[in-house]
Design an enzyme around this catalytic site. Structure first.
Site, mmCIF file in Angstrom:
data_model
loop_
_atom_site.group_PDB
_atom_site.id
_atom_site.type_symbol
_atom_site.label_atom_id
_atom_site.label_comp_id
_atom_site.label_asym_id
_atom_site.label_seq_id
_atom_site.Cartn_x
_atom_site.Cartn_y
_atom_site.Cartn_z
ATOM 1 N N HIS A 1 -2.328 4.662 3.931
ATOM 2 C CA HIS A 1 -2.773 4.989 4.505
ATOM 3 C C HIS A 1 -2.676 6.038 5.866
ATOM 4 O O HIS A 1 -2.367 6.693 6.450
ATOM 5 C CB HIS A 1 -1.743 3.966 5.927
ATOM 6 C CG HIS A 1 -1.727 2.872 5.704
ATOM 7 N ND1 HIS A 1 -0.792 2.330 4.638
ATOM 8 C CD2 HIS A 1 -2.499 1.706 5.713
ATOM 9 C CE1 HIS A 1 -0.848 1.405 4.583
ATOM 10 N NE2 HIS A 1 -1.926 0.818 5.270
ATOM 11 N N HIS B 1 6.219 3.878 4.630
ATOM 12 C CA HIS B 1 5.853 3.024 5.527
ATOM 13 C C HIS B 1 5.550 2.139 4.650
ATOM 14 O O HIS B 1 6.400 1.337 5.447
ATOM 15 C CB HIS B 1 4.178 4.301 5.864
ATOM 16 C CG HIS B 1 3.357 3.231 6.757
ATOM 17 N ND1 HIS B 1 2.490 2.904 6.768
ATOM 18 C CD2 HIS B 1 4.259 2.540 7.738
ATOM 19 C CE1 HIS B 1 1.560 2.075 7.072
ATOM 20 N NE2 HIS B 1 2.209 1.646 8.150
#
Lengths: 845, 174
Positions: B123, B104
């Site tokens: 995250h 990501h």
């Protein structure tokens, strides 16, 4: 084996690539992206001079780099008829997301229509009509003619109430100001259609009539307020999965203490500390876990209340805050109505009128009406009285040094699609009004939102309140023609099982009639369709970007374009308006919805004139738009508050940050916006004073819910997941998504699974008196016994099948409070073997 | 817990990649077949080096062994899971290797032995080591890049390829 793309390198964006402003098509947050395009036969290079980033790409780039994109952001699409490479990557300079891409938005690239790479091959490229027993392509003129002739004939026979319309009211995707105006001008301007509904509910109504009637518009703060608040209150929302980058980029810094400097700089005259959060949700979500991991459990209060009992919880918090004297007297005096009104005679059973289901009054009227003890609320909610008191303290108690706390209250579908929508909304807003947390930095009482917004239409006053319960009327056999604009009732409505059964039956009557006439005999065809409608049939026209599930029943499909295939404006949850620039061609002959509406209007005018009804035909003038910008100028610029200041050119120059609506002027070529609403303490009522709501607890409000709860064993709570956008209309053709989500999951408690003999991945039937559906078992240790959670609106198992038809007084559905039984259909199918059923909660042990 | 998390994130924000302990651990990797130096026709796919990452004897069950592949700037691990899994190599089909930069945003993943997952402090994404790096939950639009492994009869473990694009590079081999 997990899905892998086997891509080991990507074309490099050249230095001279075209760069377009993009706002993510999907959720309310509206993250900023850029679409880079360049000719298919060119490529950039690793040398800093040879790529768009000016970076040496022969080196490994660091975390959070601007100079990387994933395979999901890449594609080859058509632009002005030619193949071009495209990369759609998050913008680091956008204040909304600061370069973050969600698992949904960061797949926009591979979710574009590409004939070269066969992505989204499901997209509609031509108008299609029912011909010789299946859907066949035709020209726009032919499709318009058929739709206009049947529609005009039905209106002649039944009046405008014979035309039923389902139309999106949102921004992003294929919505936006251009398209809501185009459809709105057709159905609310040229016509006054009353039997109309919105994409995710069975009537044309607001999901937040309560707060609006109190004078508090629902999008009243800015995303920065989540960084400034002392306490965030999250009601019926799971923002890590449903407003992902708002949560990650603006809530988390507060909980992680990294926004402390910003608090001190902007609000220097008070004490500050790391944020706290109160989360009100029956389910432990990944949001709860992330908050605990960042802020520590001692700063997170998860109130896992009994499903549907939010109202009495809010009343207890409100009562406790009042009793402790934590209210903002000055604000109440200055900004809320002084005089109370008498309680309606039959209250709380009946409200002020059919369309006014509450009792709006002054502060003391609400205090009296909402009064409830912590103990009584604890009994109903299943919470501990001391936890309710703690929530009230975190919300109301002044800070060290005596300054008032700053509290942001955010709510979404758990409240909106939950028990007693109108009054629960009011009970929550009461807390914000009593404490004065509106219009101030770190405050706001706001809905968090689903789609982006982008609404500008002629008045809908003729629809009335309560609005027509459209799905119910269709089930009862009403209406002769149904225009559907990007709504899929088969997936996103309540009582969906029954709706689908009846809708198929009614539209099949028309299909059978159409099969009996040669397609080229237009007069004969229209006559046969009208005769079938008299027999209980329904003629269905579906305007969409793909063949939807409800479209299986339709007789005409009209192919629409979506954001990026057209210029499209929307606003996000802090009213931030941006222009997504057209960066590629729509598939085939697809067009923006506004231009489809214009075409329909023009053909209606022609057909009505041919029928000799000149006066009615004249109502369909004013649709001579050539482009979506024409529709924007006709709609937003002339009709939206502050619209006169907004142009495509100005929006283009303001990039992915845009401005916050309403616009108030233009300065140095830039539109001046409004960061927060109600900063002067004047609210959206005639006298500028907000109303409180007298909102006592009355149990489960919607018809049939108490009985269903008593009869069936499991709560079938439901909602969204991180991976899937909306009803999976694009995701259903995305390998990355479907590989790990072939069926909708249903989270189940492990003991419940054992008692039903279920294993991970097993397919189960969920059923009750409303209908039945299927789901895939996801073992969930944190799920409470008797409480499940099912993915909403998924194509391979529609949760709405088991939601009964009970609505509130204003026809808001109650999706969340559904109960059913569960039985095994089959052991885990092969496709589930490669899945992981591990906990979704991030861990560090 | 929260403290540790914050620290990891700070590391990420300070652009941790160069010269970290992870990169240093890449010393165990030796290039066996270096790319030939003479000019040749360009290939459709990158030419992966065949690198020795470790020997089975180096591995303890459920303890990640830090390596780097295909070069020192691409951190990863080799892991013996103790049961046959998808993509597993070795006599028991239980040896897997994964890149450990989150696909990501490039934060370093940490391994949870408790449930054999890689977890991202940035995250909160999670990847299942027992399911080919499938993202259990998270923000990444790719599953975790897994190495193609070969184990020879001496127990030496070689990496010969990667099945997804690595974070931070537009070509898996730079």
């Amino acid at each position: 084996m997990a899905y892998k793309r086997q891509i080991d390198r990507l074309p490099i964006i050249p230095a001279d690539a075209r760069k377009h402003n993009v706002t993510c098509h999907y959720c309310i947050v509206g993250c900023g992206y850029h679409a880079y395009t360049w000719p298919a036969n060119k490529q950039g290079g690793a040398d800093p001079k040879a790529n768009a980033f000016g970076v040496d790409l022969s080196q490994q780039q660091a975390a959070e780099t601007t100079a990387w994109y994933s395979p999901s952001m890449y594609n080859i699409v058509k632009q002005d008829g030619k193949d071009v490479h495209i990369v759609i990557k998050p913008d680091h300079d956008c204040e909304v997301n600061s370069g973050l891409g969600s698992v949904r938005g960061a797949r926009m690239g591979e979710s574009r229509f590409s004939e070269t790479r066969n992505t989204q091959a499901q997209r509609l490229t031509d108008p299609m009509v029912w011909r010789y027993g299946s859907m066949q392509p035709t020209s726009w003129e032919d499709a318009y003619d058929l739709v206009a002739r049947v529609t005009a004939a039905v209106i002649k026979e039944q009046g405008e109430d014979g035309l039923f319309v389902s139309m999106f009211d949102h921004g992003g995707s294929a919505g936006g100001y251009e398209n809501t105006w185009g459809t709105g001008k057709l159905y609310f301007g040229a016509m006054k259609i009353k039997n109309v509904r919105i994409h995710n509910r069975p009537a044309y109504n607001s999901e937040v009539h309560g707060t609006r009637d109190m004078g508090v518009g629902e999008l009243n703060n800015c995303y920065e307020d989540a960084e400034l608040a002392d306490t965030i209150v999250a009601v019926g929302t799971n923002p890590l999965e449903t407003q992902t980058n708002y949560f990650l980029n603006h809530w988390i810094p507060n909980l992680r203490r990294t926004s402390l400097d910003k608090k001190k700089a902007q609000l220097p005259d008070e004490s500050h500390e790391q944020g706290r959060i109160v989360i009100i949700d029956p389910r432990r979500t990944v949001t709860v876990n992330a908050c605990e991991m960042e802020a520590g459990k001692e700063r997170v209060l998860h109130l896992a209340l009994n499903s549907g009992t939010d109202l009495i919880l809010f009343n207890a918090i409100f009562t406790h805050i009042v009793e402790q004297g934590w209210i903002d007297k000055e604000f109440i005096e200055k900004s809320t109505v002084a005089e109370g009104t008498k309680r309606p005679d039959l209250y709380p059973a009946r409200g002020e009128a059919d369309g006014k289901p509450g009792h709006l009054t002054n502060f003391s009227g609400a205090v009296e009406g909402c009064k409830v003890s912590l103990e009584d609320a604890a009994k109903v909610t299943g919470l501990k009285a001391e936890d309710i008191a703690k929530a009230a303290e975190w919300i109301g108690k002044p800070k060290d040094g005596g300054k008032r706390r700053r509290v942001m209250i955010g709510y979404e579908k758990g409240l909106i699609w939950g028990n007693d929508n109108y009054r629960t909304n009011g009970a929550l807003v009461n807390i914000a009004l009593a404490t004065g947390y509106i219009g101030r930095p770190g405050g706001g009482v706001v809905r968090l939102g689903g789609h982006q917004e982008g609404y500008v239409r002629p008045s809908d006053a003729h629809v009335g309140r309560p609005a027509a319960y459209v799905d119910k009327l269709l089930i009862e056999g009403k209406g002769g023609v149904h225009h559907v604009w990007a709504c899929d009732h088969y997936k996103t409505t309540l009582n969906a099982h029954e709706f689908k059964r009846v809708y198929k039956k009614r539209t099949d009557i028309v299909k059978d009639a159409m099969n009996s006439v040669p397609y080229g005999d237009r007069d004969g065809m229209v006559k046969a369709i009208l005769a079938a409608i008299k027999e209980g049939g329904l003629f269905s026209v579906d305007v969409d970007i793909i063949p939807s599930q409800i479209g299986q029943a339709s007789h005409v499909w009209l192919p629409a374009a979506e954001a990026g295939e057209m210029n499209l404006t929307s606003m996000n949850g802090e009213r931030r308006m941006r222009l997504t620039e057209r960066y590629m061609d729509p598939p085939g002959n697809a067009k923006p919805d506004c231009l489809i509406a214009a075409g329909l209007a023009q053909h209606m005018e022609r057909v009505l004139r041919d029928m000799g009804d000149t006066a009615y035909a004249d109502q369909f003038k004013g649709f001579d738009w050539k482009t979506e910008e024409d529709a924007f100028l006709d709609g937003y610029q002339k009709n939206a508050g502050g619209g006169e200041f907004v142009t495509y050119d100005a929006l283009r120059s303001m990039g992915t940050n845009g401005f916050q609506e309403p616009a108030t002027g233009v300065k140095d070529g830039k539109i001046v916006g409004t960061k927060r609403l109600y900063t002067e303490g004047k609210f959206s009522t005639d006298d500028g004073r907000a109303r409180f709501m007298d909102a006592p607890w009355r149990g489960l409000q919607a018809p049939g819910k108490e009985e269903e709860k008593a009869k069936f064993k499991f709560l079938i709570n439901n909602g969204r997941s991180n991976l899937v956008w909306q009803n999976a209309f694009l995701d259903q053709a995305n390998d990355f998504v479907m590989d790990s989500s072939p069926y909708p999951f249903i989270e189940m408690n492990l003991d419940d699974m054992a008692s039903l003999g279920l294993g991970a991945g097993d397919l189960v039937e969920v059923f009750n008196d409303a209908g039945s559906t299927q789901a895939m078992v996801y073992p969930t240790p944190t799920a409470r016994q008797g409480e499940t959670f099912m993915l909403f609106a998924f194509p391979t198992g529609v949760q709405g099948n088991v939601v009964n038809d009970g609505v509130n007084e204003l026809v808001i559905p109650n999706y969340k409070q559904s109960w059913g039984d569960i039985r095994k259909i089959a052991s885990a199918p092969e496709v589930t073997k490669s899945l992981s059923f591990k906990s979704r909660e991030y861990r560090l042990d | 817990m929260a403290k540790r998390c914050e620290k990891l994130v700070d590391i990420g924000r300070r652009q941790f990649l160069r010269g970290t302990g992870i990169a240093a651990a890449a010393g165990v990797a030796t290039v066996v077949t270096a790319a030939p130096s003479q000019a040749k026709a360009p290939l459709a796919r990158v030419d992966y080096p065949v690198n020795k990452l470790a020997n089975i004897k180096d591995l303890n069950v459920n303890e990640p062994f830090d390596i780097a592949y295909p070069d020192a700037d691409a951190p990863g691990v080799v892991l013996k899971l103790g049961k046959a899994v998808p993509g597993g190599a070795g006599p028991d089909g239980d040896i897997v290797g994964f890149a450990t930069l989150c696909p990501h945003k490039g934060f370093p993943l940490s391994y949870s032995a408790a449930d054999s997952t890689f977890n991202c402090p940035g995250h909160y994404s999670r990847f299942d080591a027992e399911a080919g790096g499938l993202q259990v939950w998270g923000q990444s639009t790719q599953n975790l890049p897994q190495y193609t492994l070969r184990v020879d009869d001496k127990g030496d473990i070689y990496a010969e390829g990667v099945d997804e694009l690595l974070y931070g590079r537009l070509s898996n081999v730079l």
